[in-house]
Design an enzyme around this catalytic site. Structure first.
Site, PDB file in Angstrom:
ATOM      1  CB  VAL A 305       7.155 -13.660  -2.137  1.00 48.55           C
ATOM      2  CG1 VAL A 305       5.710 -13.234  -2.355  1.00 48.55           C
ATOM      3  CG2 VAL A 305       7.620 -14.530  -3.287  1.00 48.55           C
ATOM      4  CD  GLU A 310       4.578  -8.983  -4.174  1.00 53.76           C
ATOM      5  OE1 GLU A 310       3.785  -9.638  -3.487  1.00 53.76           O
ATOM      6  OE2 GLU A 310       5.716  -8.656  -3.774  1.00 53.76           O
ATOM      7  CG  ASP A 352      -7.564  32.923 -19.502  1.00 54.39           C
ATOM      8  OD1 ASP A 352      -6.645  33.665 -19.870  1.00 54.39           O
ATOM      9  OD2 ASP A 352      -7.968  31.961 -20.170  1.00 54.39           O
ATOM     10  CG  ASP A 656     -11.244  30.767 -22.803  1.00 53.48           C
ATOM     11  OD1 ASP A 656     -10.301  31.100 -23.548  1.00 53.48           O
ATOM     12  OD2 ASP A 656     -11.989  31.591 -22.251  1.00 53.48           O
ATOM     13  CB  THR A 766       0.369  -6.218   7.784  1.00 50.48           C
ATOM     14  OG1 THR A 766       1.472  -6.776   7.061  1.00 50.48           O
ATOM     15  CG2 THR A 766       0.085  -7.032   9.012  1.00 50.48           C
TER      16      THR A 766
END
Length: 941
Positions: A305, A310, A352, A656, A766
């Site tokens: 774990v 995870e 543009d 645009d 941590t």
């Protein structure tokens, strides 16, 4: 008038078959003047009474369900099983005291769930705020004025003002339509646009044939129109299929897939190591009781774990959300979180010119007529300034140009709260401003508009037909001068129409070229008298035999910040490409002024006509060198993007107009203009510029690189720290016996460096705090001093893996040395002299436990940069230091507080042992500093 009551009718109206109702019936029924729209007060009342114009979305899970989902992880399941077994074993052995191990593990699992829940909530809130920032807007008539409002605030009875590129905000009945064509594929599946009409239909029709209605969620492809809103929200046609939208699931991004792959790979590896550790303990020590079996199982599960990251996906989402919020504060609104990871990889910015590289403060500076030139003073949209003309004849000709440009026009200029503001296209608004400057020279002639052929990017012109006060009719046209000249047969000279000879055409082309070389944008104006049949059936076939009256030169000054931003982009290895509809000479001149090409360097320019003559392979080759594209249409943008991407570039593209939407969608990062951009363009884009400023694009790329760097930082930190935990346990169990480490109270048993609860504690204090702090780390290295990341580059490459593994091994080896110092039988034994034999193992474990915490905190400093010293900008991230302080205080409490000592198997440490723990952390920092020095020298050699 029938009553308007949503409470009585969920469809918002008792009228059926709206397509069979006349506009007058609709207006009367909903209590609205189609020319003035609703009053602001009435619109607010209806919004409060009937609710927002929104589709129902999938209800967000309750907080309780989201909290329970934090436990939905196979590794957490294992911990819960281990807790259950631990409690059962405690009960079977007499239930003396408390099941400390089970309680501690349960508390840690709960704490991790709370952290995950908080992180997920913050990310979800950021996404919700992002949705609000990118909400669709619509133009409506309120109190006779066109105003832009969020689409959610549209109410039944509002008059929609529709133009090319607008997203239709609600279902509505058309009251006017000129060349109006609407894309309804989202409702009907038909890819071709539907031509709309105001004509009342004789009988109810299927949705695809209701040509006098427009529907929420569709888009205006061309033309203009106005419509009275008849249904909003879930009562619209789009509301009927809203459940289909709810079922749509998003695909994971490349970074998400890579993190999932790393987690799976690491999970398999760590579980294998955990099994080896458990087997080694069973084989060497044996299992003599249920309690011992539980301890071995809990150790293995805890190791797995703690070592498998995870929490990476949750931290990733939160870090991206925070980064996207920072971008939004800088006027770059990302529409989804994971586009931010692509932003930092951009290698070409195609933009543009108008409004992005320039200020978008269009101002008519000069008017060129057949008899001379007129100069206009003043800048911006405040209509103040003199007209300087050599003669009254030239002034009269210029007035005709400005009047014509202001009549062939769909913009609006109004004084609001003491300042002049525009609604519509800035270029068109420039004519309105210039025309108002004429008022001092005499009254402006009125014109009742009868019809219009709208502007489109393909036609590059527009025309209107209108009736003058004397009853005669005129056609007025405005557009690109070269396009307009092709439709003219004569010109206006000193009050008369004269034939437009080849010689005079050359004269006009020379004038246009001269203005273009000065960096001006040019628009021509033409007109002619119209006959009655043209008034009744006005279309583009009437745009012939026009009289050319002159050219207006329009200046849009370059943004000062654009020059600096372009230089910064070049320094970052990013190619800057300018795409414009301007004349090639104008485009080349502006490119030089902006620094897109070097001083004195001739810009290589491609025009739309040249693009049409190239095949795909030739364009890919040309795109490697070309930086300026002129006289291009939106369709050309799509080819330019394809060519750049085919050449291996990661492309951002600005746009645009409605026809820019396909190009923006195909770009790696499509950027819509937030001020001048159409709603369709905004919907197709990945990012919206709040200020239409090129410097914002470059700043966003910088921030995108910072975001990606921070993702690598916390991944480097989490994975290397977790490897340190695995290495500590693995080396301690496998090699401890080889070097003679033993429990003084049980010399025959192999000692385990850490208890299961201690492993889980290290993971808790941590991992989350420092990792999140690094997710908001300020820029340590100059991210714009390096080339863009390659498209095929892994987030975790071979170099990063080697560095993480080496740090993990260093942590494991240092902890093994500390363990050897603490216990009898080792090579360096002696640090526990004077410590009672019964406490020696606890002291050793507590020292290793504390050392591991310190090493991981020091490792966070290492992880802030792959190259720079940890002391570079050491104190620039206050959140990191806050997380350090929290972790250290928590660790002191676990070591020194009696209640926590019994829970975590620790004992109090003296100053020497605390110093050893801190020195262990400092050693990890020093090791990485040496590696970085060597790497910098190798790279700079």
């Amino acid at each position: 008038m029938a009553p308007f009551s949503r409470a009585k009718d969920p469809k918002l109206t008792p009228l059926d078959a709206l397509e069979t109702r006349t506009p007058q019936e609709i207006a009367e029924h909903f209590g609205v003047d189609a020319e003035q729209g609703l009053s602001a007060a009435e619109a607010e009342r209806r919004l409060n009474e009937y609710g927002p114009n929104e589709l129902r979305t999938t209800e967000r899970e309750s907080a309780f369900v989201r909290f329970l989902r934090q436990f939905a992880d196979p590794l957490v399941y294992l911990l819960l099983v281990a807790i259950g077994i631990s409690v059962v074993a405690w009960a079977a052995e007499g239930a003396e005291g408390l099941p400390i191990d089970g309680i501690v593990v349960a508390v840690i699992v709960l704490a991790n769930a709370v952290l995950g829940f908080v992180q997920e909530n913050k990310a979800a809130d950021a996404v919700a705020a992002l949705s609000a920032m990118t909400a669709t807007r619509a133009t409506v008539l309120r109190d006779g004025l066109m105003v832009s409002v969020p689409a959610s605030e549209i109410v039944v009875g509002d008059v929609l003002v529709l133009g090319e590129g607008d997203a239709v905000g609600a279902d509505a009945r058309l009251v006017s339509a000129t060349s109006l064509q609407v894309q309804e594929a989202s409702l009907t599946g038909e890819s071709t646009g539907v031509t709309k009409s105001v004509d009342t239909l004789d009988a109810p029709q299927q949705i695809g044939d209701r040509v006098n209605l427009v529907f929420k969620g569709t888009a205006v492809a061309r033309g203009v129109g106005r419509a009275i809103v008849t249904r909003t929200g879930m009562d619209t046609e789009m509301g009927r299929v809203a459940t289909l939208l709810d079922a749509t699931e998003s695909e994971p991004s490349p970074l998400e897939r890579e993190i999932a792959r790393v987690s799976r790979t690491l999970g398999i590896l760590v579980i294998a190591i955990a099994v080896v550790v458990m087997l080694a303990l069973v084989l060497v020590n044996g299992v003599h009781s249920v309690a011992e079996a539980i301890q071995v199982l809990l150790l293995g599960v805890s190791l797995a774990v703690a070592a498998v990251p995870e929490g990476l996906p949750a931290i990733l989402s939160l870090v991206l959300a925070i980064g996207v919020r920072v971008l939004a504060q800088r006027n770059a609104v990302m529409k989804d979180l994971h586009s931010a990871e692509t932003l930092g990889s951009v290698s070409v910015i195609a933009s543009d010119k108008t409004g992005t590289l320039t200020k978008n403060e269009m101002t008519v500076r000069e008017v060129v007529t057949a008899s001379g030139r007129v100069t206009l003073e003043g800048v911006g949209y405040t209509p103040k300034g003199k007209l300087l003309a050599p003669s009254l004849a030239v002034l009269a000709e210029a007035a005709l140009v400005l009047n014509g440009g202001a009549r062939a026009n769909n913009a609006q200029l109004a004084k609001v709260d003491g300042s002049w503001q525009i609604q519509g296209d800035p270029t068109e608004a420039a004519f309105l401003v210039a025309e108002r400057k004429l008022e001092a020279a005499g009254p402006i002639p009125a014109l009742e508009r009868l019809g219009e052929v709208p502007f489109s990017s393909e036609r590059k012109m527009m025309s209107v037909i209108g009736r003058r006060e004397d009853g005669t009719a005129s056609i007025l046209a405005k557009g690109a001068p070269d396009v307009l000249l092709d439709r003219c047969a004569s010109e206006y000279v000193d009050g008369s129409e004269v034939p437009l000879t080849a010689e005079r055409r050359d004269y006009w082309q020379a004038q246009i070229r001269d203005l273009a070389e000065q960096g001006y944008r040019t628009l021509g104006v033409a007109l002619r008298d119209a006959d009655e049949c043209e008034c009744d059936a006005f279309d583009d076939s009437c745009e012939r035999d026009l009289v050319f009256v002159g050219v207006a030169s329009i200046i849009d000054p370059a943004r000062d910040e654009s020059v600096q931003a372009i230089a910064e982009a070049h320094g970052a290895g990013i190619k800057v490409v300018m795409i414009t509809g301007d004349h090639p000479i104008t485009a080349a001149r502006i490119a030089q002024d902006l620094g897109i090409v070097g001083a004195g360097e001739q810009a290589r320019t491609l025009t739309g006509a040249q693009l049409d003559a190239m095949d795909a392979a030739a364009l890919v080759e040309a795109a490697r060198d070309v930086s300026v594209y002129a006289r291009v249409s939106p369709e050309h943008k799509l080819r330019i993007i394809a060519a750049l991407r085919e050449g291996g570039a990661i492309v951002s593209m600005t746009g645009d107009g409605v026809n820019d939407a396909p190009a923006l969608k195909s770009a790696d990062i499509g950027i819509a203009m937030g001020i001048t951009g159409t709603e369709v363009t905004k919907q197709a884009s990945h990012m919206i510029l709040g200020d239409d400023n090129y410097a914002t694009i470059v700043a966003a790329v910088r921030q995108g690189r910072v975001i990606f760097d921070n993702i690598k930082k916390f991944m480097r930190y989490l994975l290397s720290s977790n490897m340190g935990e695995v290495a500590t346990i693995f080396l301690g169990v496998v090699f401890g016996g080889l070097i003679g480490l033993a429990d003084p109270a049980n010399p025959a048993a192999t000692v385990v460096p850490l208890l299961a609860t201690q492993i889980l504690w290290v993971n808790l204090v941590t991992d989350s705090g420092p990792a999140l702090a690094m997710g908001v780390d300020p820029e340590v290295d100059d991210v714009m001093a390096r080339a863009p990341r390659r498209p095929d580059a892994r987030v975790i490459d071979g170099h990063m893996w080697s560095r993480m593994i080496s740090i993990g091994l260093v942590m494991g080896v240092v902890n093994l040395v500390i363990y050897d110092l603490m216990l009898p039988g080792g090579f360096l034994a002696g640090m526990t002299e004077g410590v009672p034999e019964s406490e020696q193992l606890a002291v050793a474990r507590t020292t290793v436990f504390t050392s591991l915490v310190m090493m991981q905190l020091f490792n966070a400093l290492n992880s802030r940069s792959d190259m720079s010293s940890a002391f570079t900008h050491l104190f620039s991230n206050r959140w990191l230091w806050i997380s350090f302080a929290v972790a250290i205080v928590a660790q002191i409490a676990v070591v020194e507080v009696p209640l926590l000592q019994s829970a975590f198997g620790t004992v109090g440490l003296d100053a020497v042992h605390w110093l050893i723990a801190v020195a262990a952390g400092a050693f990890v920092l020093a090791f990485e500093e040496v590696v970085k020095v060597i790497r910098r020298r190798v790279i700079h050699r």
